[in-house]
Design an enzyme around this catalytic site. Structure first.
Site, PDB file in Angstrom:
ATOM      1  CB  CYS A 180      -0.924  -0.003   1.216  1.00 39.04           C
ATOM      2  SG  CYS A 180      -2.079  -1.374   1.242  1.00 39.04           S
ATOM      3  CG  ASP A 181       4.857   3.435  -0.406  1.00 36.95           C
ATOM      4  OD1 ASP A 181       5.017   4.166  -1.399  1.00 36.95           O
ATOM      5  OD2 ASP A 181       5.369   3.661   0.696  1.00 36.95           O
TER       6      ASP A 181
END
Length: 417
Positions: free
Chosen positions: A365-366
């Site tokens: 989740c980056d």
């Protein structure tokens, strides 16, 4: 140094390559080692292992026989150099143990790497502490364990070494621009030639042994001429210090020798010939002791990562490219895709069929976890979630870049065969 003209002539003879003689892109194999049929192909033993075993995903599989082959091939091609394997490239115990048995020296960057080498029976005399950014306590620890060779590139680092490692041999890293390198190593490491001259004089005054100079032309260097440029500059430094009464005895050429990624590369023999010719041209009869610090060229092509497609998706944007999300990304071993510098090759179960343009990304989740967006990549149109994908030439700088627990994902596992 070569004491006779015959010694220099022998090196000149070894460095002469006829323009009519083709250079093979695959070195002569070490006996018993099975290599891919084509440069950059899937190593046969790894293919067999994947066919016979269930392998977790993602996972790096390393053929240690190829490690040995690459070491021996480089040693044959450049016999005048001592090989200091860069442990940071791949510190698997099986890799270090095999190289230790072959007589390799080791370039280390931390106390843990030093301890690993010593635990595997490497004499401290074959270990260099090559990081120019070290805690004073770590320098003292290495010195206590018998390490006597230290790198530096600033007055402050030199003073730390002098304080806790008296009489140690030191070498100063000089700054290079790294033109032609796919993974440059400029700015953060090294000092100017003028500063290096002052620092090596200071090393003498502090009671240390000003042993030599090092440079690095950049990792995955594609321009063979860069070694000649660097050697020309360092030869001048050797001459200047000799006039100051300091006889430097060692020249560390660093790394830069390549692995095979997306683009074909020259064979190691071509790199060795370029280095030897440049040494004779720049140093003539007075070639000092030579050190090289290969990491990528030793370990890179020995490894393959098996990954899995987590998702394929379209975003409705104008370019219409398909997004392919893998279960490995920048934070789990593929950090060298930063700025899309190192361009890996992929194999899938559907190769040979219709392909479509893709963006390749990792699972976290980056938003930075995108591997290739600007570089044009195509993958099979039939590729789907659950398919296994092989990422070639990933034996170097993958496990050591893998985060411990970013987003809860486990570090990249390694299997050595």
């Amino acid at each position: 140094m070569f004491a006779t003209e015959q010694g220099r002539d022998a090196l000149l003879l070894r460095t002469t390559v006829s323009k009519k003689t083709p250079i093979s892109l695959v070195p002569d194999p070490v006996e018993g080692v099975r290599l891919p049929e084509e440069q950059g192909g899937l190593p046969p033993r790894i293919a067999e292992y994947l066919a016979r075993h269930e392998v977790p995903s993602p996972c790096l599989i390393v053929d240690v026989d190829i490690i040995e082959h690459n070491y021996v091939s480089l040693n044959r091609a450049l016999p005048l150099a001592k090989i200091y394997y860069a442990v940071k490239a791949n510190p698997a115990r099986e890799v270090v143990a095999r190289l230790a048995a072959l007589g390799s020296h080791f370039d280390t960057a931390s106390p843990n790497e030093i301890d690993l080498c010593l635990e595997l029976g490497v004499p401290a005399s074959r270990v260099s502490y090559g990081n120019t950014i070290k805690k004073q306590a770590d320098i003292a620890s290495a010195y206590t364990k018998g390490v006597r060779l230290f790198a530096f590139d600033s007055a402050e680092e030199l003073e730390k070494i002098a304080h806790v490692a008296p009489d140690a041999s030191v070498y100063c890293r000089v700054l290079m621009l790294c033109a032609g390198a796919e993974w440059p190593l400029s700015r953060k490491f090294g000092c100017t030639l003028e500063m290096a001259r002052d620092l090596l004089r200071k090393a003498r005054d502090l009671g240390l042994d000003p042993y030599g100079v090092s440079f690095h032309v950049g990792s995955q260097q594609t321009d063979l001429h860069q070694w000649d440029i660097a050697l020309g500059q360092t030869a001048d430094l050797f001459a200047q210090l000799k006039s100051d009464g300091i006889e430097l005895r060692m020249l560390n050429l660093g790394g830069g020798f390549p692995a095979r990624y997306r683009a074909r590369v020259n064979p190691v023999e071509a790199y060795a010939e370029a280095v030897k010719i440049a040494l004779v041209r720049r140093f003539g009869h007075d070639i000092p002791e030579i050190i090289i610090e290969p990491g990528r060229s030793i370990a890179g092509d020995s490894g393959v990562i098996q990954a899995e497609v987590v998702l394929t998706a379209h975003k409705g944007d104008e370019d219409g490219r398909r997004w392919v999300y893998l279960d490995i990304g920048k934070f789990s071993g593929l950090a060298e895709t930063m700025d899309e510098a190192i361009k890996y090759r992929f194999m899938t179960p559907h190769d040979g069929g219709e392909t479509v343009p893709v963006v390749i990304a990792g699972p976290t989740c980056d938003s930075a976890d995108i591997l290739y967006e600007k570089t044009p990549y195509r993958m099979p149109a039939r590729l789907k979630a659950g398919d296994k994908v092989l990422i070639l030439s990933t034996g170097a700088y993958t496990t050591t870049y893998s985060a411990v627990n970013f987003n809860g994902f486990a570090p990249l596992e390694t299997i050595c065969i």
